[in-house]
Design a protein around this motif. Structure first.
Motif, PDB file in Angstrom:
ATOM      1  N   LEU A   1       2.504  11.777  -1.123  1.00 25.32           N
ATOM      2  CA  LEU A   1       3.705  11.241  -0.222  1.00 25.32           C
ATOM      3  C   LEU A   1       3.183  11.186   1.334  1.00 25.32           C
ATOM      4  N   GLY A   2       2.266  12.194   1.610  1.00 23.67           N
ATOM      5  CA  GLY A   2       1.833  12.169   2.769  1.00 23.67           C
ATOM      6  C   GLY A   2       0.858  11.079   3.227  1.00 23.67           C
ATOM      7  N   LEU A   3      -0.009  10.435   2.131  1.00 27.14           N
ATOM      8  CA  LEU A   3      -0.724   9.487   2.527  1.00 27.14           C
ATOM      9  C   LEU A   3       0.109   8.198   2.361  1.00 27.14           C
ATOM     10  N   ALA A   4       1.252   8.031   1.749  1.00 27.37           N
ATOM     11  CA  ALA A   4       2.289   6.899   2.012  1.00 27.37           C
ATOM     12  C   ALA A   4       3.067   6.959   3.101  1.00 27.37           C
TER      13      ALA A   4
ATOM     14  N   LEU B   1       0.961  -1.204   0.043  1.00 28.01           N
ATOM     15  CA  LEU B   1      -0.155   0.122  -0.028  1.00 28.01           C
ATOM     16  C   LEU B   1       0.918   1.242   0.055  1.00 28.01           C
ATOM     17  N   ALA B   2       1.780   1.337   0.719  1.00 25.59           N
ATOM     18  CA  ALA B   2       2.885   2.527   1.145  1.00 25.59           C
ATOM     19  C   ALA B   2       3.653   2.606  -0.274  1.00 25.59           C
ATOM     20  N   VAL B   3       4.051   1.471  -0.464  1.00 25.13           N
ATOM     21  CA  VAL B   3       4.983   1.347  -2.039  1.00 25.13           C
ATOM     22  C   VAL B   3       4.167   1.895  -3.098  1.00 25.13           C
ATOM     23  N   ALA B   4       2.860   1.585  -3.236  1.00 26.01           N
ATOM     24  CA  ALA B   4       2.066   1.968  -4.524  1.00 26.01           C
ATOM     25  C   ALA B   4       1.900   3.618  -4.204  1.00 26.01           C
ATOM     26  N   LEU B   5       1.743   3.872  -3.336  1.00 25.83           N
ATOM     27  CA  LEU B   5       1.474   5.496  -2.955  1.00 25.83           C
ATOM     28  C   LEU B   5       2.595   6.157  -3.379  1.00 25.83           C
TER      29      LEU B   5
ATOM     30  N   ALA C   1       0.790   5.445   5.747  1.00 25.70           N
ATOM     31  CA  ALA C   1       0.633   3.964   5.867  1.00 25.70           C
ATOM     32  C   ALA C   1       1.953   3.343   6.209  1.00 25.70           C
ATOM     33  N   LYS C   2       3.172   4.185   6.086  1.00 27.90           N
ATOM     34  CA  LYS C   2       4.620   3.426   6.362  1.00 27.90           C
ATOM     35  C   LYS C   2       5.427   4.420   6.507  1.00 27.90           C
ATOM     36  N   LEU C   3       6.080   4.398   7.586  1.00 23.39           N
ATOM     37  CA  LEU C   3       7.194   5.608   7.902  1.00 23.39           C
ATOM     38  C   LEU C   3       8.083   6.039   6.785  1.00 23.39           C
TER      39      LEU C   3
ATOM     40  N   VAL D   1      -0.277  18.206   5.300  1.00 23.42           N
ATOM     41  CA  VAL D   1      -1.888  18.203   5.243  1.00 23.42           C
ATOM     42  C   VAL D   1      -2.706  16.944   5.162  1.00 23.42           C
ATOM     43  N   ALA D   2      -2.090  16.020   3.961  1.00 23.47           N
ATOM     44  CA  ALA D   2      -2.581  14.785   3.660  1.00 23.47           C
ATOM     45  C   ALA D   2      -2.502  14.123   5.041  1.00 23.47           C
ATOM     46  N   TRP D   3      -1.151  13.770   5.425  1.00 24.84           N
ATOM     47  CA  TRP D   3      -0.896  13.153   6.652  1.00 24.84           C
ATOM     48  C   TRP D   3      -1.776  13.367   7.709  1.00 24.84           C
TER      49      TRP D   3
END
Length: 499
Positions: free
Chosen positions: A224-227, A200-204, A230-232, A263-265
């Motif tokens: 990148l904020g969404l990624a 999931l994080a890799v795809a984002l 999902a993962k640090l 903002v996304a995070w």
């Protein structure tokens, strides 16, 4: 009739790069499907465009990875635990369906869990992904039946992530679409894709890299904020991007990207932080309190020491090491004879985090695969690294088989596992050395040999330097002795061949 002065010069679009024409390993491998693509071959006229071919190959390899998990699906995850290690088919997914309360309908971060792990120890967006899969899992039948369904549902969702990764990498370097086959055919990618939820994080992150290559700084930041939610590890990409934008004077674009990421995070994390702070913070406290674990050189030191370092000491030293690596990458960026490509630095910073971290789970290789392809799309070096990662993949499961099989001692003893860790570390370091060499001697960079500057760099592609350190005035070492094409930065040929 318009005058010659008013007629715009038509710029000739460069031809797509065919790896089988300039990569010996790719050319040799192409013999399996009829040989290298000829210079006069007509491409782009079939429904099977490079993007579709890469996506289909990625899905096919993903399915082979699912088949490899069959011995565990049929019992290894649920009884005869050692067999999931001897068959190298372990996955966290069915185990955590029961162990993290999804089978009982508990709400992640809000509801306490029975046992030692009181809350879900994953970032919020990954927790949402896990919860959605639980909603799609039938609640009837035996525990084994539900666990199998939960894994299959997750596998379907992760397959979509794998396809997104392959497509994004294929489209990021517009002139090098066939480099996406490196992602699609990566054996370690297929073997580790369904161990955990890292895809999931890799795809984002891959989608974010694509957006930045298209000059869409805000979209890059949001993804990148969404990624990072999902993962640090994706947050580390902002470091090299900051230094690159510093060198090129692209402060506005970096500010836009940083603002979008923050903002996304916050949009994902803030609601859980406000109403379930203890559960939300579990990921961070668990990461801090977790001791030295599988796959790291810290484990080799601990298992060969009569007085191993404390967890706090390892945390401090690992932080110092990764910060030192980051400063080194920053210095390299500002002193390189030509501004490094974004993908090169993104790979180096994530690799530095992996190499210095106190744990290396086998699925962490997924973080590096798309970045490695964009950083150095050279089949030989990529396959050498992948062979090292496959060796580690087998090594960790055989080691666990050895430690869980009692007196039977099936598998790999501790010394053998240390060699497997060493192979993984050396393979990753090898690829890092190749990328650093390309930065110091850009004439050896296979992407720039084709005449490009930084196709994944977006606004950085072809931009002039604004701030560089004095050493950049010197040419790259040994560059004058390189026999390949000498590439001028940012130049594009016109129809009549004049610059």
């Amino acid at each position: 009739m318009p005058s010659a002065e008013s007629t715009p010069v038509r710029v000739r679009e460069p031809d797509p790069v065919q790896p089988t024409m300039n990569d010996e390993v790719a050319a040799a491998g192409s013999e399996l499907i009829g040989g290298p693509l000829g210079r006069r071959a007509v491409t782009g006229t079939s429904w099977l465009s490079p993007v579709r071919v890469v996506a289909l190959v990625a899905i096919g390899m993903f399915v082979l990875g699912l088949i490899q998990k069959a011995p565990c699906y049929n019992g290894g995850w649920f009884f005869g635990a050692v067999s999931q290690y001897t068959h190298a088919c372990y996955s966290d997914i069915p185990h955590l369906y029961q162990g993290r309360g999804f089978a009982d309908g508990l709400v992640p971060y809000f509801d306490k869990l029975p046992g030692d792990m009181q809350y879900l120890e994953y970032p919020v967006l990954t927790g949402v992904f896990m919860e959605v899969a639980a909603w799609l899992t039938p609640g009837s039948g035996s525990a084994q039946h539900q666990g199998q369904w939960y894994w299959m549902v997750n596998a379907g969702m992760l397959m979509a992530c794998a396809a997104v990764i392959a497509v994004c990498v294929t489209r990021t370097h517009a002139r090098r679409p066939w480099d996406g086959l490196l992602v699609a055919l990566a054996p370690a990618f297929a073997l580790t894709a369904t161990i955990n939820w890292d895809l999931l994080a890799v795809a984002l992150t891959a989608a974010a890299m694509l957006m930045w290559s298209r000059g869409r700084a805000l979209a890059f930041g949001v993804l990148l904020g969404l990624a990072t939610a999902a993962k640090l590890y994706p947050v580390f990409l902002l470091g090299p991007l900051f230094v690159l934008c510093w060198r090129a004077g692209k402060w506005r674009d970096f500010g836009t990207a940083l603002g979008g990421a923050v903002v996304a995070w916050l949009v994902v994390n803030l609601p859980v932080m406000l109403f379930a702070f203890e559960g939300w913070s579990k990921f961070y406290t668990f990461s801090q309190e977790r001791g030295v674990d599988f796959g790291s050189f810290w484990l080799i030191l601990a298992q060969n020491s009569s007085d191993p370092l404390t967890t706090d000491s390892v945390n401090t030293l690992a932080t110092i090491l990764v910060v030192a690596c980051g400063l080194g990458i920053g210095a390299l960026t500002l002193t390189a004879p030509r501004r490094p490509r974004f993908a090169q630095l993104a790979f180096l910073i994530v690799a530095a985090f992996i190499l210095t971290n106190k744990v290396y789970s086998p699925q962490y290789v997924l973080w590096l695969v798309p970045l490695a392809v964009l950083a150095r799309p050279k089949w030989r070096d990529f396959l050498i690294w992948q062979a090292c990662e496959v060796a580690y993949f087998l090594g960790i499961w055989l080691y666990l088989a050895y430690t869980t099989s009692g007196d039977a001692h099936k598998g790999l003893p501790t010394d053998g596992y240390h060699w497997a860790i060493g192979v993984h570390l050396l393979g990753t370091l090898y690829l890092c050395v190749m990328v650093v060499r390309d930065i110091l001697m850009p004439e050896r960079d296979v992407v720039r040999q084709a005449g490009d500057d930084d196709p994944s760099g977006g606004v950085l592609d072809g931009a002039e330097d604004v701030f560089v350190l004095r050493t950049t005035a010197r040419p790259a070492r040994h560059a004058d002795h390189f026999e390949g094409p000498q590439v001028e930065w940012g130049k594009r040929d016109t129809v009549d061949g004049s610059p």
